[in-house]
Scaffold this motif. Structure first.
Motif: not given
Length: 219
Positions: A159-170, A205-216
């Protein structure tokens, strides 16, 4: 006197059938919604011409510009933009675009290059707190560290994690905030930049991680 029958294709044609079909009405030109967000990042998308009124309302709510693709240059630029989406809330999905394409759009429309107003950029009151406020869990203001965190590995997502998720095809991958965890190793998330789009559910396993050290995305 014997006469040959007139071929069927030589029979007189009623005048009404000789009229050329009326040309189909041309669809209204597409509209382009564009602007920079509060962090200065460029966004732009195209909407169908019959969505012009709704797109204009979305642009006003979000503090963005709107232009009609009524010139050859603007039609060409519109074709290069991702398609936007309109939400029941009145706002819209206007993705990021490359700086070079955005600069060409500004030059074609003569609009000033400025970020959206703070009032328009602010999230609505019912948006989820990015750090999981009140949960007492990892990343919440009353937990150690206090600020939203990008997990270092998939096992650390909570909870509270910032991750990357796919919005949909393309449609690419976007920052999302974990708001709830589920027993089946799935997570409930809200889009960080598009809270009006509602909640989504994704497996770990469908989530992505921000690059190490990224503040984005961490504020």
């Amino acid at each position: 006197m014997h006469t040959e029958p007139t071929p069927a294709d030589a029979l007189p044609v009623p005048p009404a059938l000789l009229k050329a079909p009326a040309p189909a009405a041309e669809p209204p030109p597409a509209v382009i919604v564009f602007g920079r967000d509060e962090r200065g990042r460029p966004h732009a998308s195209r909407f169908m011409g019959d969505e012009a009124a709704e797109a204009e309302n979305a642009a006003r709510l979000m503090g963005l510009y709107l232009a009609r693709a009524n010139t050859e240059l603007l039609r060409d630029l519109a074709a290069r933009l991702p398609a936007g989406r309109l939400f029941p809330s009145g706002r819209g999905f206007v993705p990021f675009v490359k700086a070079e394409l955005y600069e060409r759009l500004l030059a074609a429309t003569g609009m000033p290059d400025a970020p959206m107003p703070t009032r328009a950029a602010s999230k609505p009151a019912d948006a989820p707190p990015p750090a999981g406020a009140g949960s007492g869990g990892k990343g919440s203001p009353d937990a150690p560290g206090g600020a939203a965190k990008a997990p270092g590995d998939w096992a650390s997502i909570g909870i509270g994690s910032i991750v990357l998720a796919c919005q949909g095809p393309m449609e690419g991958w976007w920052e999302a905030v974990v708001t709830h965890t589920r027993a089946d190793d799935r997570f409930v998330l809200r889009w960080r930049d598009f809270p009006d789009d509602g909640e989504i559910t994704r497996a770990r396993n469908d989530l992505g991680l921000l690059p190490p050290g990224s503040r984005e995305g961490l504020g």
